[in-house]
Design a protein around this motif. Structure first.
Motif, short mmCIF file in Angstrom:
data_model
loop_
_atom_site.label_atom_id
_atom_site.label_comp_id
_atom_site.label_asym_id
_atom_site.label_seq_id
_atom_site.Cartn_x
_atom_site.Cartn_y
_atom_site.Cartn_z
N PHE A 284 0.87 -1.23 0.01
CA PHE A 284 -0.20 -0.09 -0.09
C PHE A 284 0.76 1.38 -0.12
O PHE A 284 2.12 1.37 0.59
CB PHE A 284 -0.87 -0.20 1.22
N PRO A 288 -4.39 1.32 4.63
CA PRO A 288 -5.56 0.55 4.09
C PRO A 288 -6.59 0.80 4.72
O PRO A 288 -7.99 0.59 4.30
CB PRO A 288 -5.12 -0.67 4.25
N TRP A 436 -2.59 0.76 -4.17
CA TRP A 436 -1.91 -0.28 -3.64
C TRP A 436 -1.27 -1.02 -5.04
O TRP A 436 -1.75 -0.79 -6.08
CB TRP A 436 -2.52 -1.08 -2.84
#
Length: 558
Positions: A284, A288, A436
């Motif tokens: 990422f 997240p 991501w």
């Protein structure tokens, strides 16, 4: 026209029509004055609504309504026709150790989809009954089993659940006792010995670089899959990590898990109510946790990401889905797969599902990943688990969204073409910023180019500039969109730009704007390489039999 005079025949015909409506998801379309049409025209109904603005950032699947279970449906179960229909719906049941490798006809997804939609109506009918019972869930389940002796719809529900999802009944009598355990939100990973180094790097990048505090659960398939030494390492390497054997929660004699198929079952087994699955080689550029606030996820409870646009003119996948399901949501006609632009639609490296609202969609996805379902059908039609998420939701008619940008690329410029970016597959957020990527940290692992990437650039895979008229189906809606954009005519709407094109073998993308990563993004992406180097050294030492303590490493400054 012949009209039956026998009351019994009339009743049986009427009951057959009622059951047909349940199985196929149709009901009478109300007229404008709120009464049912007198001409008995049957139309599928989509009452699920989302904000109109959501269509500008996400591709939304609006499902057909599945009519609720009624007392008339219960009466029908005790008729001769009802008995025959129940027999047909339960006939695909197979035993725990039964081998279907030479009997592919036993797995019929057309019958499966009808059974799943009927199950959905029954689940929504029986669950409130379960909730109304007293005592602990175990006692409630036992009371429900007693009620099934005199309540044919409860008996049918329990038998149908056992036929469709036998791996659920592992120390429990119904799905309800699992459903009621869910709480909170968190991340789910799956890893065996072969994915150990990847998952270490991915999790440490989330914990120590992004400073995410989301709880993490790592699922495996027993000590032979992920050694006890590696389990201990993963559990101790950072805070808030659980390592769990999925075969202790769901019945692996039915699932016979291996490879990709563990992913949806791990999401189902997880204790999280809102669960985000993350591939072991996904990384990422933002915390997240921000995905749980994504407007598409908030509106539907299920968020998926697009794969790369690859291998056009493949007819097999859309033809199969149309052949097994008479009902499809609003999504398939707009998909690249149905427009023959790509054989791939979904990338399952990150998947978000709210199990409180989309539990049944996840069950249907798991069903497509069962041993015989995947070996004999779904993995032959599609490449692994990826498409089973959205097609599972289609089979049972649950809503979902795709983030509206196709798989792009993150990495470095191509030496012989500075207008092309090469590296790993990138996914953007709904605002169009890098979020991501998956595929690891190497230049091109599929081609064996195992040197680390120099992360500096990215390119979108396209799919952003949809024509505004595609999402406005009425003149008033078009007027609102034109007003929002300050335009006078739909002729002034921006045209969709041509999507970038992949050189698949080189893992390079060209044909769109080359973007430079921000300094923060560069620092994060290239910083993950230092973590990965530690993980790989430790992985080799563990293969050599050494005992390691991950807490001795300075992960923050790797």
């Amino acid at each position: 026209m012949f009209l039956p005079r026998s009351p019994v025949v009339k009743l049986l015909i009427g009951l057959l029509v009622i059951f047909g409506l349940i199985a196929f998801g149709f009901r009478y379309q109300p007229s404008f004055d709120g009464r049912y049409n007198r001409d008995f025209e049957l139309k599928p109904i989509r009452s699920f609504k989302v904000p109109e603005s959501l269509h500008l950032t996400h591709d939304v699947a609006i499902p057909h309504d599945i009519p609720p279970w009624t007392q008339e449906d219960t009466y029908m179960l005790d008729t001769a026709i009802g008995f025959d229909l129940k027999t047909q719906m339960l006939k695909q049941e197979y035993g725990k150790h039964e081998d279907l490798s030479n009997h592919p006809e036993r797995i019929n997804f057309a019958e499966l989809s009808r059974a799943e939609r009927t199950y959905k109506a029954l689940w929504n009918h029986v669950y409130p009954i379960f909730q109304g019972l007293s005592g602990r869930d175990r006692n409630r389940e036992k009371a429900l089993l007693e009620m099934a002796k005199t309540r044919p719809e409860i008996d049918f529900f329990i038998r149908l659940e056992r036929r469709l999802f036998p791996w659920l009944h592992f120390g429990r009598y119904t799905s309800f006792s699992l459903y009621r355990t869910y709480s909170g939100r968190g991340l789910v990973f799956c890893a065996g010995n072969g994915q150990f180094e990847f998952v270490v790097t991915s999790i440490q990048s989330i914990r120590n670089r992004l400073k995410s505090t989301l709880p993490i659960q790592i699922y495996h398939m027993g000590d032979d899959d992920l050694s006890k030494e590696r389990q201990t390492y993963l559990r101790e390497m950072a805070s808030g990590i659980e390592v769990i054997d999925v075969t202790q929660i769901l019945d692996n004699d039915y699932m016979q898990l291996g490879g990709w198929s563990i992913k949806p079952f791990a999401m189902l087994a997880s204790s999280f109510e809102e669960v985000m699955f993350v591939d072991a080689d996904a990384y990422f550029l933002q915390d997240p946790v921000t995905l749980f606030d994504d407007p598409g996820y908030q509106a539907t409870g299920a968020l998926f990401f697009y794969d790369r646009t690859l291998f056009a003119d493949s007819h097999d996948q859309p033809e199969w889905l149309k052949s097994v399901s008479p009902l499809l949501s609003s999504f398939p006609p707009m998909s690249r797969m149905f427009r023959l632009l790509s054989a791939h639609e979904q990338e399952s490296g990150v998947v978000l599902i709210n199990k409180r609202t989309r539990f049944l969609g996840l069950l249907a996805t798991c069903k497509s990943n069962g041993k015989w379902e995947r070996d004999l059908v779904s993995y032959k039609v599609f490449h692994g688990d990826k498409e089973t998420f959205w097609t599972g939701f289609e089979l049972i008619q649950e809503p979902y969204v795709f983030m509206r940008n196709y798989g792009g690329v993150i990495g470095e410029l191509r030496p012989d073409n500075p207008q092309s970016v090469c590296g790993a597959q990138l996914h953007e957020d709904y605002r169009g910023r890098p979020l991501w990527w998956n595929g690891g940290l190497y230049r091109n692992k599929n081609a064996g180019v195992n040197r680390y990437l120099e992360f500096g650039y990215w390119m979108s895979g396209g799919g952003h500039q949809k024509h505004r008229e595609r999402i406005t189906r009425d003149p008033e809606g078009m007027k609102r969109v034109l007003n929002d954009l300050g335009l006078n005519s739909e002729d002034q709407l921006p045209q969709e730009t041509k999507d970038a094109e992949w050189d698949f073998m080189e893992s390079c993308l060209a044909g769109a704007k080359v973007n430079t990563l921000s300094q923060r993004e560069k620092n994060l992406a290239n910083g993950y390489i230092g973590i990965d180097k530690i993980a790989r050294v430790d992985g080799q030492k563990m293969y050599a039999g050494e005992s390691l303590d991950p807490r001795t490493h300075d992960w923050d400054n790797a």
